[in-house]
Design a protein around this motif. Structure first.
Motif, PDB file in Angstrom:
ATOM      1  N   LYS A  58       0.851  -1.199   0.000  1.00 25.51           N
ATOM      2  CA  LYS A  58       0.000   0.000   0.000  1.00 25.51           C
ATOM      3  C   LYS A  58       0.884   1.246   0.000  1.00 25.51           C
ATOM      4  O   LYS A  58       1.945   1.270   0.615  1.00 25.51           O
ATOM      5  N   SER A  61      -0.607   7.190   1.099  1.00 28.91           N
ATOM      6  CA  SER A  61      -1.516   7.355   2.247  1.00 28.91           C
ATOM      7  C   SER A  61      -2.688   6.381   2.198  1.00 28.91           C
ATOM      8  O   SER A  61      -3.806   6.699   2.632  1.00 28.91           O
ATOM      9  N   GLY A  62      -2.434   5.189   1.648  1.00 33.42           N
ATOM     10  CA  GLY A  62      -3.464   4.147   1.607  1.00 33.42           C
ATOM     11  C   GLY A  62      -4.360   4.178   0.390  1.00 33.42           C
ATOM     12  O   GLY A  62      -5.233   3.313   0.246  1.00 33.42           O
ATOM     13  N   ASP A 177      -3.986  -1.002   5.377  1.00 33.07           N
ATOM     14  CA  ASP A 177      -2.795  -0.249   5.795  1.00 33.07           C
ATOM     15  C   ASP A 177      -2.709   1.085   5.050  1.00 33.07           C
ATOM     16  O   ASP A 177      -3.155   1.211   3.892  1.00 33.07           O
ATOM     17  N   ILE A 178      -2.094   2.047   5.696  1.00 31.91           N
ATOM     18  CA  ILE A 178      -1.861   3.347   5.059  1.00 31.91           C
ATOM     19  C   ILE A 178      -0.619   3.277   4.183  1.00 31.91           C
ATOM     20  O   ILE A 178      -0.639   3.657   3.005  1.00 31.91           O
ATOM     21  N   THR A 179       0.465   2.792   4.752  1.00 35.97           N
ATOM     22  CA  THR A 179       1.728   2.686   3.997  1.00 35.97           C
ATOM     23  C   THR A 179       2.433   1.391   4.375  1.00 35.97           C
ATOM     24  O   THR A 179       2.738   1.160   5.540  1.00 35.97           O
TER      25      THR A 179
END
Length: 283
Positions: A58, A61-62, A177-179
């Motif tokens: 990911k 920022s997701g 997840d965002i990152t």
């Protein structure tokens, strides 16, 4: 010399004859059928398959999801029917968002085509027989870039047992997840030395399947057996019929009938061992 375990042989549940095989003492590498990836920003595999990287995880920022797809050649190889001792999917990781991200490998269970795969046309995966790896490499990490191992014995055993080998999908463990991303070298990177950056490889250590013997009696006139190929013998066996004198008689003979007829009439018969060996035994 191979010595069987005495306790095993004394077990009353053991049936005879007992076939003994040894595990291979070398690792066998399978052929790579293809590797690629798709994402929200790179949606088409037809373009991505020629790049020197595959990406999973990911980012942004997701908002962007990356999935990598890898397929190997298991079917119609000596691996089929064997028993896995160890199986490692090895991926060369050279960029990550952190030195401790987590990407998961899942078995693909529906077919896909590397030329038509895209963001809206992805194959299905199963939640079983998966493997995750917490490690990560990056040129900015203290250990630099390097190779990550995924132990996928259960996955490979399924393919060796006859399940379709549609390959492996790499993705973030949690796609919420965002990152969390990794870049791996693809087969297009071009180097395959043992310690150099390279594309995906699958190494399998296994015990080969015990040989299977198929006996095909054939009756013929005289003392000289007909010259036939392995393929002809196999086709003869698969037809389910055994005939006199290479000609179609009014009645098809079973293998036992053919052998009895050859003995009763002074004919010769040839017995063939197929698959493991192709040779003649005369009676």
């Amino acid at each position: 010399m191979i010595s069987p375990d005495a306790g095993f042989l004394a077990d009353p549940t053991v049936t005879y004859p007992v076939t003994m095989v040894t595990a291979s003492d070398t690792w066998t590498g399978t052929g790579l059928d293809g590797d690629t990836f798709v994402s929200d920003s790179y949606p088409s595999s037809s373009t991505n398959q020629s790049l020197d990287r595959i990406i999973a995880g990911k980012s942004n920022s997701g908002s962007v999801t990356w999935r990598a797809y890898i397929r190997f050649n298991i079917a119609n190889t000596p691996l089929m029917g064997g028993t896995v001792e160890n199986a490692d999917l090895r991926l060369w990781n050279y960029q990550s968002n952190t030195c401790d991200s987590r990407i998961i490998a899942r078995p693909i269970i529906t077919d896909w085509n590397i030329n038509t795969l895209n963001l809206s046309n992805q194959p299905s995966v199963t939640g079983q027989a998966f493997a995750a790896n917490k490690g990560a490499y990056d040129i900015d990490c203290s250990r630099g870039e390097g190779e990550l191992y995924y132990s996928i014995e259960e996955m490979v055993q399924g393919w060796m047992d006859g399940a379709k080998d549609y390959g492996v999908r790499l993705s973030a463990v949690a796609e919420s997840d965002i990152t969390n991303w990794r870049w791996y070298r693809s087969s297009e990177y071009g180097y395959w030395d043992e310690y150099s950056p390279r594309g995906p490889v699958l190494f399998v250590q296994y015990t080969p399947a015990p040989p299977k013997y198929l006996v095909v009696p054939r009756a013929y006139e005289g003392s000289t057996p007909p010259e036939t190929t392995y393929e002809e013998d196999k086709a003869w066996m698969e037809s389910g019929n055994v005939y006199h004198d290479q000609l179609l008689p009014p009645k098809a003979l079973s293998p036992e009938e053919a052998m009895a007829d050859a003995v009763a009439n002074g004919r010769s018969a040839t017995t063939r061992l197929l698959v493991a060996r192709h040779r003649r035994l005369h009676r």
